[in-house]
Write a protein that holds these residues in place. Sequence first.
Motif, PDB file in Angstrom:
ATOM      1  N   THR A 221     -17.549 -17.776 -56.153  1.00 51.35           N
ATOM      2  CA  THR A 221     -16.308 -17.506 -55.415  1.00 51.35           C
ATOM      3  C   THR A 221     -16.611 -17.067 -53.990  1.00 51.35           C
ATOM      4  O   THR A 221     -16.008 -17.568 -53.022  1.00 51.35           O
ATOM      5  CB  THR A 221     -15.489 -16.418 -56.133  1.00 51.35           C
ATOM      6  OG1 THR A 221     -15.233 -16.818 -57.475  1.00 51.35           O
ATOM      7  CG2 THR A 221     -14.158 -16.179 -55.426  1.00 51.35           C
ATOM      8  N   ASN A 222     -17.542 -16.129 -53.848  1.00 55.44           N
ATOM      9  CA  ASN A 222     -17.909 -15.643 -52.511  1.00 55.44           C
ATOM     10  C   ASN A 222     -18.516 -16.759 -51.660  1.00 55.44           C
ATOM     11  O   ASN A 222     -18.219 -16.870 -50.461  1.00 55.44           O
ATOM     12  CB  ASN A 222     -18.902 -14.472 -52.634  1.00 55.44           C
ATOM     13  CG  ASN A 222     -18.272 -13.251 -53.285  1.00 55.44           C
ATOM     14  OD1 ASN A 222     -17.056 -13.054 -53.195  1.00 55.44           O
ATOM     15  ND2 ASN A 222     -19.070 -12.436 -53.948  1.00 55.44           N
ATOM     16  N   SER A 223     -19.340 -17.577 -52.289  1.00 56.26           N
ATOM     17  CA  SER A 223     -19.962 -18.701 -51.574  1.00 56.26           C
ATOM     18  C   SER A 223     -18.897 -19.705 -51.110  1.00 56.26           C
ATOM     19  O   SER A 223     -18.947 -20.204 -49.980  1.00 56.26           O
ATOM     20  CB  SER A 223     -20.976 -19.396 -52.483  1.00 56.26           C
ATOM     21  OG  SER A 223     -21.499 -20.532 -51.874  1.00 56.26           O
ATOM     22  N   TYR A 224     -17.924 -19.977 -51.986  1.00 53.94           N
ATOM     23  CA  TYR A 224     -16.849 -20.916 -51.638  1.00 53.94           C
ATOM     24  C   TYR A 224     -16.033 -20.388 -50.463  1.00 53.94           C
ATOM     25  O   TYR A 224     -15.737 -21.124 -49.514  1.00 53.94           O
ATOM     26  CB  TYR A 224     -15.947 -21.128 -52.852  1.00 53.94           C
ATOM     27  CG  TYR A 224     -14.779 -22.054 -52.588  1.00 53.94           C
ATOM     28  CD1 TYR A 224     -14.930 -23.434 -52.691  1.00 53.94           C
ATOM     29  CD2 TYR A 224     -13.533 -21.539 -52.228  1.00 53.94           C
ATOM     30  CE1 TYR A 224     -13.859 -24.280 -52.448  1.00 53.94           C
ATOM     31  CE2 TYR A 224     -12.461 -22.395 -51.981  1.00 53.94           C
ATOM     32  CZ  TYR A 224     -12.630 -23.755 -52.086  1.00 53.94           C
ATOM     33  OH  TYR A 224     -11.564 -24.599 -51.831  1.00 53.94           O
ATOM     34  N   LYS A 225     -15.696 -19.094 -50.525  1.00 56.20           N
ATOM     35  CA  LYS A 225     -14.897 -18.500 -49.441  1.00 56.20           C
ATOM     36  C   LYS A 225     -15.682 -18.474 -48.125  1.00 56.20           C
ATOM     37  O   LYS A 225     -15.113 -18.716 -47.049  1.00 56.20           O
ATOM     38  CB  LYS A 225     -14.459 -17.089 -49.830  1.00 56.20           C
ATOM     39  CG  LYS A 225     -13.408 -17.075 -50.935  1.00 56.20           C
ATOM     40  CD  LYS A 225     -13.011 -15.658 -51.310  1.00 56.20           C
ATOM     41  CE  LYS A 225     -11.924 -15.666 -52.377  1.00 56.20           C
ATOM     42  NZ  LYS A 225     -11.546 -14.302 -52.814  1.00 56.20           N
ATOM     43  N   ALA A 226     -16.989 -18.197 -48.208  1.00 57.05           N
ATOM     44  CA  ALA A 226     -17.829 -18.202 -47.002  1.00 57.05           C
ATOM     45  C   ALA A 226     -17.890 -19.602 -46.393  1.00 57.05           C
ATOM     46  O   ALA A 226     -17.796 -19.767 -45.166  1.00 57.05           O
ATOM     47  CB  ALA A 226     -19.229 -17.705 -47.347  1.00 57.05           C
ATOM     48  N   ASP A 227     -18.036 -20.611 -47.254  1.00 62.83           N
ATOM     49  CA  ASP A 227     -18.070 -21.996 -46.763  1.00 62.83           C
ATOM     50  C   ASP A 227     -16.744 -22.383 -46.125  1.00 62.83           C
ATOM     51  O   ASP A 227     -16.718 -23.071 -45.094  1.00 62.83           O
ATOM     52  CB  ASP A 227     -18.388 -22.962 -47.912  1.00 62.83           C
ATOM     53  CG  ASP A 227     -19.829 -22.837 -48.387  1.00 62.83           C
ATOM     54  OD1 ASP A 227     -20.651 -22.272 -47.637  1.00 62.83           O
ATOM     55  OD2 ASP A 227     -20.124 -23.285 -49.511  1.00 62.83           O
ATOM     56  N   LYS A 228     -15.647 -21.945 -46.737  1.00 63.35           N
ATOM     57  CA  LYS A 228     -14.325 -22.238 -46.179  1.00 63.35           C
ATOM     58  C   LYS A 228     -14.155 -21.582 -44.815  1.00 63.35           C
ATOM     59  O   LYS A 228     -13.581 -22.168 -43.884  1.00 63.35           O
ATOM     60  CB  LYS A 228     -13.227 -21.744 -47.141  1.00 63.35           C
ATOM     61  CG  LYS A 228     -12.844 -22.733 -48.207  1.00 63.35           C
ATOM     62  CD  LYS A 228     -12.136 -23.925 -47.601  1.00 63.35           C
ATOM     63  CE  LYS A 228     -11.714 -24.939 -48.636  1.00 63.35           C
ATOM     64  NZ  LYS A 228     -11.129 -26.134 -48.016  1.00 63.35           N
ATOM     65  N   GLN A 229     -14.653 -20.330 -44.696  1.00 56.39           N
ATOM     66  CA  GLN A 229     -14.556 -19.619 -43.422  1.00 56.39           C
ATOM     67  C   GLN A 229     -15.372 -20.337 -42.342  1.00 56.39           C
ATOM     68  O   GLN A 229     -14.916 -20.490 -41.203  1.00 56.39           O
ATOM     69  CB  GLN A 229     -15.059 -18.184 -43.588  1.00 56.39           C
ATOM     70  CG  GLN A 229     -14.819 -17.285 -42.375  1.00 56.39           C
ATOM     71  CD  GLN A 229     -13.342 -17.162 -42.043  1.00 56.39           C
ATOM     72  OE1 GLN A 229     -12.512 -16.915 -42.918  1.00 56.39           O
ATOM     73  NE2 GLN A 229     -12.996 -17.350 -40.777  1.00 56.39           N
ATOM     74  N   LYS A 230     -16.564 -20.790 -42.704  1.00 56.24           N
ATOM     75  CA  LYS A 230     -17.396 -21.553 -41.759  1.00 56.24           C
ATOM     76  C   LYS A 230     -16.672 -22.824 -41.324  1.00 56.24           C
ATOM     77  O   LYS A 230     -16.692 -23.204 -40.144  1.00 56.24           O
ATOM     78  CB  LYS A 230     -18.740 -21.920 -42.405  1.00 56.24           C
ATOM     79  CG  LYS A 230     -19.707 -20.757 -42.533  1.00 56.24           C
ATOM     80  CD  LYS A 230     -21.001 -21.238 -43.198  1.00 56.24           C
ATOM     81  CE  LYS A 230     -21.947 -20.070 -43.458  1.00 56.24           C
ATOM     82  NZ  LYS A 230     -23.169 -20.519 -44.188  1.00 56.24           N
ATOM     83  N   GLU A 231     -16.049 -23.485 -42.292  1.00 55.68           N
ATOM     84  CA  GLU A 231     -15.316 -24.720 -41.999  1.00 55.68           C
ATOM     85  C   GLU A 231     -14.163 -24.452 -41.036  1.00 55.68           C
ATOM     86  O   GLU A 231     -13.935 -25.219 -40.090  1.00 55.68           O
ATOM     87  CB  GLU A 231     -14.787 -25.303 -43.321  1.00 55.68           C
ATOM     88  CG  GLU A 231     -14.239 -26.701 -43.202  1.00 55.68           C
ATOM     89  CD  GLU A 231     -13.749 -27.235 -44.534  1.00 55.68           C
ATOM     90  OE1 GLU A 231     -12.702 -27.893 -44.556  1.00 55.68           O
ATOM     91  OE2 GLU A 231     -14.423 -26.980 -45.557  1.00 55.68           O
TER      92      GLU A 231
END
Length: 277
Positions: A221-231
Amino acid sequence: IYGKFLGLRAYIRRHINHIFLRFIYETEKFNGVAELLEILGSIINGFALPLKAEHKQFLVKVLIPLHKTKTLSQYQAQLAYCVVQFLEKDSSLTEQVVMGLLRFWPKINSPKEVMFLGEVEEILDIVDPAQFVIIQEPLFRKLTKCISSPHFQVAERALYFWNNEYVVSLIEENSEALLPIMFDSLYRISKEHWNKTIVALVYNVLKTMMQMNSKLFDDLTNSYKADKQKEMNKKKEREDLWRKLDELRLEHDMNTKRTGNDGTATAAASGTESSAS
């Protein structure tokens, strides 16, 4: 006839092979496929162990390619039964069968895709855990694509795998490998899918995944949210860059226009002075 004339058994099987091969690769027209497969189901059930190379070749060269025809719906139940009979006889054939199904997986035929998913679940019902480890990654990548399908029946049929206790137990045993494959798509679908039923099913799957391995679930979940933030940051940077380029273009156009006006005024003044002279 097959049961009573032992000497004719190989001959009968060979001719059935020829009929199927002609049906698959030449005509795709034969009205007795379902009936022949029903007979073959009983024949396969009586095969002695270990299976002969001839029988394994029949599975790989004939039964698996039968999945690619346009008329699969007319005999799919009998075909799936024959395939499952082979796997119950020899579980080591699981990889060949599953990879064969993935090779012939339909791309633009949703009803056929639903049939493939049903057969895969039948295979998983009897799969050996050691064989499941071999096929898990390519199979669950395909299942993840099916769950992401805009066709709700395909997505729904794929999500029903989580109603199968044995399949869920296999996923739980291999959660470290399987959860990262599925998580991103499931999380995205839970926010974006157009069908409310699919969204509800996805929430149930995510809940099951969280119960399987809460630590890994939190990390994903944290990894997904971090990737979304980077995007989102990249998107903002791209928009800012385009805005700056638009401003530079406007500034350039204005300078060009101003320079043109100054040149016209100078030329006009020079013309007036020449006339006066």
